[in-house]
Motif scaffolding. Structure first.
Motif, PDB file in Angstrom:
ATOM      1  N   ILE A 584       0.836  -1.203   0.000  1.00  0.00           N
ATOM      2  CA  ILE A 584       0.000   0.000   0.000  1.00  0.00           C
ATOM      3  C   ILE A 584       0.870   1.251   0.000  1.00  0.00           C
ATOM      4  O   ILE A 584       0.556   2.248  -0.673  1.00  0.00           O
ATOM      5  CB  ILE A 584      -0.952  -0.011   1.208  1.00  0.00           C
ATOM      6  N   ARG A 585       1.983   1.223   0.729  1.00  0.00           N
ATOM      7  CA  ARG A 585       2.847   2.412   0.809  1.00  0.00           C
ATOM      8  C   ARG A 585       3.314   2.857  -0.573  1.00  0.00           C
ATOM      9  O   ARG A 585       3.464   4.054  -0.829  1.00  0.00           O
ATOM     10  CB  ARG A 585       4.057   2.115   1.693  1.00  0.00           C
ATOM     11  N   HIS A 587       1.703   3.009  -3.126  1.00  0.00           N
ATOM     12  CA  HIS A 587       0.621   3.698  -3.838  1.00  0.00           C
ATOM     13  C   HIS A 587       0.089   4.906  -3.066  1.00  0.00           C
ATOM     14  O   HIS A 587      -0.896   5.515  -3.501  1.00  0.00           O
ATOM     15  CB  HIS A 587      -0.535   2.725  -4.088  1.00  0.00           C
ATOM     16  N   LEU A 588       0.693   5.252  -1.929  1.00  0.00           N
ATOM     17  CA  LEU A 588       0.102   6.278  -1.073  1.00  0.00           C
ATOM     18  C   LEU A 588      -0.027   7.629  -1.777  1.00  0.00           C
ATOM     19  O   LEU A 588      -1.047   8.321  -1.621  1.00  0.00           O
ATOM     20  CB  LEU A 588       0.919   6.426   0.212  1.00  0.00           C
ATOM     21  N   ASP A 589       0.966   8.034  -2.521  1.00  0.00           N
ATOM     22  CA  ASP A 589       0.874   9.331  -3.205  1.00  0.00           C
ATOM     23  C   ASP A 589      -0.287   9.337  -4.199  1.00  0.00           C
ATOM     24  O   ASP A 589      -1.024  10.333  -4.310  1.00  0.00           O
ATOM     25  CB  ASP A 589       2.187   9.644  -3.923  1.00  0.00           C
ATOM     26  N   LEU A 591      -3.026   7.437  -4.009  1.00  0.00           N
ATOM     27  CA  LEU A 591      -4.273   7.421  -3.249  1.00  0.00           C
ATOM     28  C   LEU A 591      -4.576   8.796  -2.670  1.00  0.00           C
ATOM     29  O   LEU A 591      -5.742   9.223  -2.623  1.00  0.00           O
ATOM     30  CB  LEU A 591      -4.192   6.381  -2.128  1.00  0.00           C
ATOM     31  N   ALA A 592      -3.541   9.503  -2.225  1.00  0.00           N
ATOM     32  CA  ALA A 592      -3.755  10.831  -1.649  1.00  0.00           C
ATOM     33  C   ALA A 592      -4.248  11.824  -2.691  1.00  0.00           C
ATOM     34  O   ALA A 592      -4.989  12.762  -2.366  1.00  0.00           O
ATOM     35  CB  ALA A 592      -2.465  11.330  -1.009  1.00  0.00           C
ATOM     36  N   ASN A 608      -2.576  -4.160   8.101  1.00  0.00           N
ATOM     37  CA  ASN A 608      -2.367  -2.893   7.396  1.00  0.00           C
ATOM     38  C   ASN A 608      -3.177  -1.750   8.004  1.00  0.00           C
ATOM     39  O   ASN A 608      -3.527  -0.800   7.309  1.00  0.00           O
ATOM     40  CB  ASN A 608      -2.722  -3.057   5.914  1.00  0.00           C
ATOM     41  N   ILE A 611      -2.995   2.272   7.586  1.00  0.00           N
ATOM     42  CA  ILE A 611      -3.660   3.124   6.604  1.00  0.00           C
ATOM     43  C   ILE A 611      -4.563   4.149   7.284  1.00  0.00           C
ATOM     44  O   ILE A 611      -4.796   5.248   6.752  1.00  0.00           O
ATOM     45  CB  ILE A 611      -4.467   2.263   5.598  1.00  0.00           C
ATOM     46  N   HIS A 614      -3.299   7.699   7.653  1.00  0.00           N
ATOM     47  CA  HIS A 614      -3.326   8.564   6.472  1.00  0.00           C
ATOM     48  C   HIS A 614      -4.716   9.147   6.225  1.00  0.00           C
ATOM     49  O   HIS A 614      -4.890   9.938   5.296  1.00  0.00           O
ATOM     50  CB  HIS A 614      -2.834   7.784   5.254  1.00  0.00           C
ATOM     51  N   HIS A 654      -1.711  12.655   3.325  1.00  0.00           N
ATOM     52  CA  HIS A 654      -3.085  12.534   3.793  1.00  0.00           C
ATOM     53  C   HIS A 654      -4.007  12.194   2.627  1.00  0.00           C
ATOM     54  O   HIS A 654      -3.937  12.809   1.559  1.00  0.00           O
ATOM     55  CB  HIS A 654      -3.534  13.845   4.434  1.00  0.00           C
ATOM     56  N   ILE A 655      -4.839  11.187   2.824  1.00  0.00           N
ATOM     57  CA  ILE A 655      -5.840  10.818   1.817  1.00  0.00           C
ATOM     58  C   ILE A 655      -7.064  11.685   2.067  1.00  0.00           C
ATOM     59  O   ILE A 655      -7.825  11.457   3.009  1.00  0.00           O
ATOM     60  CB  ILE A 655      -6.176   9.318   1.903  1.00  0.00           C
TER      61      ILE A 655
END
Length: 763
Positions: A584-585, A587-589, A591-592, A608, A611, A614, A654-655
């Motif tokens: 998941i990390r 893809h964080l940018d 997802l945000a 996980n 998450i 975020h 932050h999402i």
């Protein structure tokens, strides 16, 4: 030394000893009294009385004579035999006195009209200590990673912690007839001279039994430096599962790193690796991701000091014993239990005693009693006494340590005579398992289960189908035999019996909320793999009959959807059931920056829950898990609870887009911890149906005869302090699958979330 009155003369003596809270007056605990004891036969009255006193003495009597008697199983079996010899009410008191006097000589039995008993206390308490039980949650007299029990001013009761084991398994079918090898780097740190041993573990299994088991017993690892070891087996043609891992015995610690599972054709050295998750223990996780920890008496953690390779390795060590009180509150000399056992018979027991350097006071005047030798097979469920003993221990564990009777509203005292009567009629281990499953059903605990030790007597398999209760009917949701049974088929009967009737029978053996039991009641049609089951099926307007044999292992095919997937240009999907946090990390940018993210938690998370950080805008310190601090029996818990939470901090990125979480009754325990944050902090829409309604660390323990019992040992509430147990996290957008949708292969819950029919909750 002179013996004084029952009352504690002063409190300052105990305060000067720093032994915790005290009271100026004795506290008498009076549990719920039995209803209409005379309606029971003398034998049944004796068994009920013995069962209750057994729990009080085992887990709340403070005297050394009870604590030092390390034969609770034998005592339960032998005591049950004594009670079966009670044929009239006049024999009850002598039978109880004969059974319990050697274990608890300060326990007194008295009849109506007799002088009230008392335990003499020393008038001079200088230099004396208080001995009383403390249980931090469901300790049950032992120590595990969370729940603990001890007596004040006595060493914690810990037997040999046994093997600290961590394992995985793979399907054996692709490797039948091949060589299989487990390799790994191990090291051992000794705590006592030549005490600690490390082992690789490789177990080839079929029908839940070992075909070939290798564990380095003759040449265990004892060296403190990293060395690579290997063990090898042959995968038999009938093999179904290969379990592998490492374990340790002793007081020191075991390090493990870079485990490798590989196979080669018979007679060949052309090895190839079998992919296993987290083989090098490099994934940062709250648990050791991908691995199953097989001991409550050991600590498993990731050690960054001098790993064999990478940044960290696995470490295993026995749990440290608690030193001193578990918490401030405890019973005081003068606190007593006064219980009516039968129409005119009472029991009187102190909950705390003074002790000098030798023992608790007053001392036992005679040598400690030892039970008579019992036959070698005394733990067979063919023996009525063993079945009664198992029932006695199981009932008491819930009676004193289960934290949810305030919301499930079960009359647990009324369950005891029914349980004992059913146990006496059970013929074997399987029948006794069903008796105890019905007891656990009455506790309404989704973690509650009763397990058979070892392999079942008869071969057992399950239909190669997944069945869900949809619109009140048994609907096939997945199939391994699509040529015979298709997704969307409705199973009307199995072997001529309506599936609704089969589900009702199964429900009586299940525990938890209605939605959780409904999920497991879908496991219909299990039985002997050699005997085919006849299924009556509706497929649209057609009525069909097919025959299927249960299979010993029925893995359902993986869902075709990717772990992280772009559904639309501005909407992303994350499957929290299958996607580890490391993935998941990456893809964080993305997802945000997305306008919307759908998180799928219709099941158990893949470690996980990070998450959630975020999705937060500010730190949180909500207490929603509560471990009872137990000093008195019968769930009389004046010390209250120890509250805790995860204390999450916001994390970047932050999402900030619209968020929806998909969930249903498959989300239990850890999944409900995650969903509790979503609900309590309004982190997104909740689409689907209620979660299972069961959360909190599980307590597992063995019963006389070999059955295992598990239940929830702590109380978990919603973040606003309201009830979670039996209710679950409720959806903000309720969606249930339909039979038509299942037949068409649609994910209707995801469709609703994707369409965004309801605006996301503000965050």
């Amino acid at each position: 030394m002179r013996w004084g009155s029952q009352l504690l003369s002063s409190c300052w003596v105990l305060l000067s000893l720093s032994l915790g809270a005290c009271s100026s007056t004795p506290q008498a605990t009076s549990p719920p009294q039995p209803e209409a004891a005379s309606a029971l036969s003398p034998e049944d009255q004796a068994l009920v009385a013995f069962a209750k006193v057994y729990g009080y003495v085992r887990w709340f009597y403070p005297g050394d004579e009870a604590f030092e008697a390390d034969w609770w199983t034998r005592f339960a079996v032998e005591g049950a035999g004594r009670m079966l010899q009670v044929h009239d009410t006049q024999q009850l008191r002598p039978a109880l006195e004969a059974a319990f006097a050697p274990l608890a000589h300060n326990l007194k039995f008295y009849a109506d009209g007799e002088p009230h008993p008392f335990t003499p206390l020393p008038s001079d308490t200088g230099g004396l200590q208080v001995v009383a039980w403390q249980h931090y949650g469901a300790g049950l007299g032992e120590i595990d990673r969370l729940y603990k029990s001890l007596r004040l001013n006595r060493e914690a009761a810990v037997k040999d912690p046994g093997a600290g084991m961590i394992t995985q398994f793979v399907d054996a079918k692709p490797y039948r007839g091949m060589r299989i090898q487990l390799r790994g780097a191990l090291r051992v740190q000794q705590k006592q001279a030549d005490d600690t041993r490390g082992h690789l573990y490789l177990n080839v299994m079929a029908n839940r039994r070992s075909i070939q088991l290798l564990k380095m017993e003759e040449h265990p690892v004892r060296r403190p430096d990293w060395q690579v070891y290997e063990i090898e087996a042959t995968v038999a043609d009938e093999a179904e599962r290969i379990v592998f891992g490492v374990f340790m015995r002793g007081a020191g610690s075991l390090g493990a790193d870079d485990l490798e599972l590989r196979v080669a054709p018979a007679g060949s050295d052309q090895w190839r690796r079998v992919t296993i998750p987290n083989a090098g223990f490099e994934q940062d996780a709250r648990t050791i991701a991908g691995w199953t920890q097989g001991s409550r008496a050991h600590r498993f953690w990731l050690d960054t000091q001098e790993p064999h390779a990478g940044k960290q390795s696995l470490a295993i060590t026995p749990l440290a014993l608690p030193q001193g009180p578990l918490f401030a509150e405890h019973a005081m000399p003068g606190d007593v239990l006064d219980l009516r056992l039968a129409d005119t018979l009472h029991a009187f027991m102190p909950l705390a005693l003074y002790s000098d350097a030798r023992s608790t006071l007053p001392r036992l005047a005679t040598a400690p009693y030892q039970p008579p030798a019992l036959p070698a097979n005394f733990q067979s469920y063919g023996d009525e006494r063993v079945r009664i003993a198992a029932a006695v221990v199981a009932w008491n564990a819930f009676q004193h340590f289960y934290p949810y009777f305030d919301v499930v509203q079960t009359d647990w005292n009324a369950e005891l005579p029914k349980l004992l009567a059913a146990a006496r009629q059970a013929a074997d281990a399987e029948a006794m398992q069903r008796v105890l499953q019905r007891l656990v059903h009455a506790a309404h605990d989704g973690h509650g289960r009763v397990t058979l030790g070892g392999a079942p007597k008869q071969p057992y398999g399950e239909l190669p189908l997944a069945i869900g209760w949809i619109e009140g009917r048994a609907v096939v949701t997945q199939t391994l035999v699509p040529q015979n049974v298709q997704v969307g088929d409705v199973i009307v009967k199995i072997d001529g019996v309506a599936t609704e009737a089969l589900a009702r029978d199964e429900d009586a053996l299940l525990s938890g909320s209605p939605q959780w039991r409904r999920l497991w009641a879908g496991r219909l049609g299990g039985g002997d793999p050699a005997v085919a089951k006849r299924l009556d099926i509706e497929r649209g307007s057609r009525h069909l009959q097919v025959e299927l044999k249960p299979e010993r292992r029925t893995p359902m095919p993986d869902q075709p959807r990717a772990h992280v997937e772009q559904l639309r240009p501005d909407i992303w999907y994350v499957d929290l059931r299958t996607t580890p946090m490391d993935e998941i990390r990456a893809h964080l940018d993305t997802l945000a920056a997305a306008k919307g993210v759908i998180f799928d938690l219709r099941g158990y998370p893949k470690d996980n829950h990070e998450i959630l950080r975020h999705l937060l805008r500010e730190p949180e310190q909500t207490q929603w898990m509560f471990v009872p601090k137990i000093t008195r029996p019968d769930r009389d818990w004046p010390a209250g609870f120890d509250g805790m939470g995860w204390n999450l901090q916001p994390a970047q990125p932050h999402i900030g887009g619209r968020v929806a979480f998909l969930t249903d009754e498959r989300a239990i325990s850890y999944a409900e911890s995650v969903m509790g944050y979503v609900e309590g902090l309004k982190l997104g829409e909740i689409v689907g149906s209620p979660t299972a309604g069961t959360n909190g660390n599980i307590r597992q323990f063995g019963l006389p005869g070999g059955l295992g019992l598990a239940f929830t040992g702590m109380r978990v509430l919603k973040h606003d302090g309201t009830q979670l147990h039996g209710i679950g996290v409720l959806p903000t957008v309720a969606v249930m699958p339909t039979i038509v949708g299942i037949r068409e292969g649609r994910d209707e819950v995801l469709e609703v979330a994707l369409r965004g029919l309801v605006p996301a909750a503000p965050r």
